[in-house]
Design a protein around this motif. Structure first.
Motif, PDB file in Angstrom:
ATOM      1  N   LEU A  97     -15.284  -4.890   6.852  1.00  0.00           N
ATOM      2  CA  LEU A  97     -14.652  -5.227   5.579  1.00  0.00           C
ATOM      3  C   LEU A  97     -13.207  -5.664   5.783  1.00  0.00           C
ATOM      4  CD1 LEU A  97     -15.994  -2.412   3.223  1.00  0.00           C
ATOM      5  CD2 LEU A  97     -16.856  -4.722   3.561  1.00  0.00           C
ATOM      6  N   HIS A  98     -12.513  -5.018   6.715  1.00  0.00           N
ATOM      7  CA  HIS A  98     -11.147  -5.462   7.028  1.00  0.00           C
ATOM      8  C   HIS A  98     -11.178  -6.871   7.620  1.00  0.00           C
ATOM      9  CE1 HIS A  98      -9.674  -1.546   6.020  1.00  0.00           C
ATOM     10  NE2 HIS A  98     -10.274  -0.938   7.035  1.00  0.00           N
ATOM     11  N   HIS A  99     -12.238  -7.151   8.392  1.00  0.00           N
ATOM     12  CA  HIS A  99     -12.385  -8.501   8.944  1.00  0.00           C
ATOM     13  C   HIS A  99     -12.590  -9.514   7.822  1.00  0.00           C
ATOM     14  CE1 HIS A  99     -14.473 -11.249  12.130  1.00  0.00           C
ATOM     15  NE2 HIS A  99     -13.338 -11.735  11.694  1.00  0.00           N
ATOM     16  N   VAL A 100     -13.407  -9.124   6.823  1.00  0.00           N
ATOM     17  CA  VAL A 100     -13.614 -10.000   5.668  1.00  0.00           C
ATOM     18  C   VAL A 100     -12.289 -10.259   4.953  1.00  0.00           C
ATOM     19  CG1 VAL A 100     -14.708 -10.173   3.406  1.00  0.00           C
ATOM     20  CG2 VAL A 100     -16.006  -9.301   5.351  1.00  0.00           C
ATOM     21  N   ARG A 122     -19.329 -13.893  10.985  1.00  0.00           N
ATOM     22  CA  ARG A 122     -20.388 -13.815  12.001  1.00  0.00           C
ATOM     23  C   ARG A 122     -20.572 -12.369  12.465  1.00  0.00           C
ATOM     24  NH1 ARG A 122     -17.840 -18.740  13.029  1.00  0.00           N
ATOM     25  NH2 ARG A 122     -19.240 -20.526  12.779  1.00  0.00           N
ATOM     26  N   TYR A 123     -20.874 -11.496  11.523  1.00  0.00           N
ATOM     27  CA  TYR A 123     -21.050 -10.060  11.801  1.00  0.00           C
ATOM     28  C   TYR A 123     -22.289  -9.842  12.659  1.00  0.00           C
ATOM     29  CZ  TYR A 123     -21.727  -5.088  10.838  1.00  0.00           C
ATOM     30  OH  TYR A 123     -21.899  -3.744  10.944  1.00  0.00           O
ATOM     31  N   THR A 124     -22.175  -9.038  13.712  1.00  0.00           N
ATOM     32  CA  THR A 124     -23.287  -8.783  14.639  1.00  0.00           C
ATOM     33  C   THR A 124     -23.659  -7.308  14.699  1.00  0.00           C
ATOM     34  OG1 THR A 124     -21.721  -8.602  16.482  1.00  0.00           O
ATOM     35  CG2 THR A 124     -22.697 -10.781  16.069  1.00  0.00           C
ATOM     36  N   LEU A 156     -23.031  -8.060   3.112  1.00  0.00           N
ATOM     37  CA  LEU A 156     -21.792  -8.572   2.522  1.00  0.00           C
ATOM     38  C   LEU A 156     -21.184  -9.660   3.396  1.00  0.00           C
ATOM     39  CD1 LEU A 156     -19.471  -8.469   0.474  1.00  0.00           C
ATOM     40  CD2 LEU A 156     -18.472  -6.615   1.827  1.00  0.00           C
ATOM     41  N   ALA A 157     -21.163  -9.437   4.706  1.00  0.00           N
ATOM     42  CA  ALA A 157     -20.590 -10.437   5.614  1.00  0.00           C
ATOM     43  C   ALA A 157     -21.399 -11.733   5.578  1.00  0.00           C
ATOM     44  CB  ALA A 157     -20.542  -9.873   7.037  1.00  0.00           C
ATOM     45  N   ASP A 158     -22.730 -11.610   5.561  1.00  0.00           N
ATOM     46  CA  ASP A 158     -23.564 -12.812   5.492  1.00  0.00           C
ATOM     47  C   ASP A 158     -23.350 -13.552   4.176  1.00  0.00           C
ATOM     48  OD1 ASP A 158     -24.544 -12.190   7.970  1.00  0.00           O
ATOM     49  OD2 ASP A 158     -26.393 -11.254   7.225  1.00  0.00           O
ATOM     50  N   THR A 159     -23.218 -12.788   3.086  1.00  0.00           N
ATOM     51  CA  THR A 159     -22.968 -13.417   1.778  1.00  0.00           C
ATOM     52  C   THR A 159     -21.630 -14.140   1.774  1.00  0.00           C
ATOM     53  OG1 THR A 159     -24.266 -11.685   0.692  1.00  0.00           O
ATOM     54  CG2 THR A 159     -22.788 -12.987  -0.694  1.00  0.00           C
ATOM     55  N   PHE A 160     -20.631 -13.525   2.393  1.00  0.00           N
ATOM     56  CA  PHE A 160     -19.310 -14.153   2.461  1.00  0.00           C
ATOM     57  C   PHE A 160     -19.366 -15.433   3.292  1.00  0.00           C
ATOM     58  CE2 PHE A 160     -14.900 -14.583   3.881  1.00  0.00           C
ATOM     59  CZ  PHE A 160     -14.217 -14.367   2.698  1.00  0.00           C
ATOM     60  N   ARG A 207     -20.667 -22.910   1.279  1.00  0.00           N
ATOM     61  CA  ARG A 207     -20.694 -23.676   0.033  1.00  0.00           C
ATOM     62  C   ARG A 207     -19.308 -24.224  -0.308  1.00  0.00           C
ATOM     63  NH1 ARG A 207     -23.949 -19.205  -1.404  1.00  0.00           N
ATOM     64  NH2 ARG A 207     -22.220 -18.268  -2.543  1.00  0.00           N
ATOM     65  N   LEU A 208     -18.279 -23.387  -0.108  1.00  0.00           N
ATOM     66  CA  LEU A 208     -16.915 -23.861  -0.382  1.00  0.00           C
ATOM     67  C   LEU A 208     -16.535 -25.011   0.541  1.00  0.00           C
ATOM     68  CD1 LEU A 208     -14.924 -20.537  -0.959  1.00  0.00           C
ATOM     69  CD2 LEU A 208     -15.496 -22.272  -2.657  1.00  0.00           C
TER      70      LEU A 208
END
Length: 380
Positions: free
Chosen positions: A109-112, A129-131, A140-144, A150-151
């Motif tokens: 989450l801090h990475h996000v 690219r969360y592993t 959450l990371a994949d959704t971000f 899209r952006l």
């Protein structure tokens, strides 16, 4: 936005405190159960006769009832002291462990957050690219990452749109500037040359004006602001569009066939008329000499449909979806062809604004059929 300083109720702190409270509560509950068990179990005097005397190891003699009370009090005191120490120790170890585990779990989450703070128009290619484990944090990371995709696509399309619009507007302005400069630099320019210059400037200004109108209509359609809601028949726009293109149809010797059945919808009359007008104009503009145009309006099920087909040059089906992007002209981009290249983009935007869809099929012998579907008036 500046970072907040000082102690704040972060998720990590709240989860750690919650874990500490739960450990304290569980420890207190265990102590209570142990207290009750010990209090119920330590009654050896109940099995002896009243008045029985107990001789202790130090030589003292006590009534069995007094001995039992002293034994129970000592057990309860030792249980309370050692239990409190154990509960406090377990709580401290649990809080420290929870703080470390929660911190590790929240690291993505801090990475996000750090990635979001770094994002800008020039850094939209960055991803998390969360592993780690396939858990909620991974979701959450994949959704971000998907949101960033899209952006990025939206920013790329916007940049391309602005560049193409600038190019389209610059061309007629450059033509007008060149014609004026050339004519003014000729001291012997006569009336005929001035008329020719005026004709060129007028045509270029009409092209620029048409492009501005198309851009405004596209923005209005995509913004969906100020749309009127009135009963409209899709066939009405076809009749007026064919009438407006009659001169061009006769000049290119096109044959036009129509089958207009009722296709009632609810929407903005001016936008829906422009929808039919753009389809007819494209069918005429991208046709060949002596070609055909066929138009059909009808309704079936829950939708009103308008289909416009035309002969013309060959289009690959894989390129059809790209024709609905701004400034695309039959698979060509900004080639100087007539029109602004916004016709099908406006059609798509108008359909979307009215809750409908648009699709196109490339014909084997050349040309294309475009079909729009809007909800029937009774269904809106």
């Amino acid at each position: 936005m500046p970072a907040r300083r000082g102690l704040r109720p972060t998720l990590r702190l709240r989860l750690t405190l919650l874990n500490g409270v739960l450990l304290l509560g569980a420890g207190a509950l265990l102590m209570l159960v142990a207290w009750l068990v010990v209090s119920a179990a330590l009654h050896p005097a109940d099995e002896l006769a009243a008045g029985t005397v107990v001789r202790l190891a130090d030589g003292r003699q006590l009534d069995v009832r007094a001995w039992q009370e002293a034994l129970l009090a000592a057990a309860q005191t030792e249980l309370t002291a050692k239990g409190l120490v154990a509960v406090v120790a377990i709580s401290i170890v649990g809080v420290i462990g929870a703080y470390a585990v929660v911190g590790r779990a929240l690291r993505p989450l801090h990475h996000v957050t750090a990635t979001a703070r770094r994002l800008g128009g020039e850094t939209l290619d960055q991803r998390i690219r969360y592993t780690g484990a396939d858990d909620e944090v991974a979701e959450l990371a994949d959704t971000f990452d998907a949101m960033l995709d899209r952006l990025g696509a939206a920013f790329t399309a916007q940049h391309r749109f602005v560049a193409n619009a600038s190019h389209e507007l610059r061309t007629p302005l450059a033509v007008m500037r060149t014609e004026i400069d050339v004519t003014l630099s000729d001291p012997e320019a006569n009336v005929a040359e001035l008329r020719r210059m005026a004709t060129v400037v007028r045509d270029a200004s009409e092209r620029a004006n048409a492009l501005v109108d198309a851009l405004l209509m596209l923005a209005r359609s995509e913004g969906r602001t100020g749309l009127r809601r009135e009963p409209v028949d899709l066939g009405t726009g076809v009749v007026s569009a064919l009438s407006a293109m009659d001169h061009e149809v006769r000049r290119t010797k096109l044959s036009v066939s129509t089958e207009l059945r009722p296709a009632p919808v609810i929407g903005d009359p001016s936008l829906l008329d422009r929808l039919a007008g753009n389809l007819i104009e494209n069918a005429v503009r991208y046709n060949h000499l002596g070609g055909r145009i066929w138009v059909e309006s009808r309704h079936d099920g829950e939708y009103a449909r308008l289909m416009v087909g035309n002969t013309g040059f060959t289009v690959d089906q894989v390129d059809v979806s790209g024709l609905f992007e701004p400034f695309r002209r039959g698979g060509r981009e900004r080639t100087g062809a007539r029109g602004s290249g916004l016709g099908l983009s406006i059609v798509k935007a108008v359909c979307t604004a009215h809750g409908g869809t648009v699709g196109a099929v490339a014909l084997p012998g050349g040309g294309m059929e475009v079909t729009i579907a809007l909800p029937l008036a009774s269904e809106q």
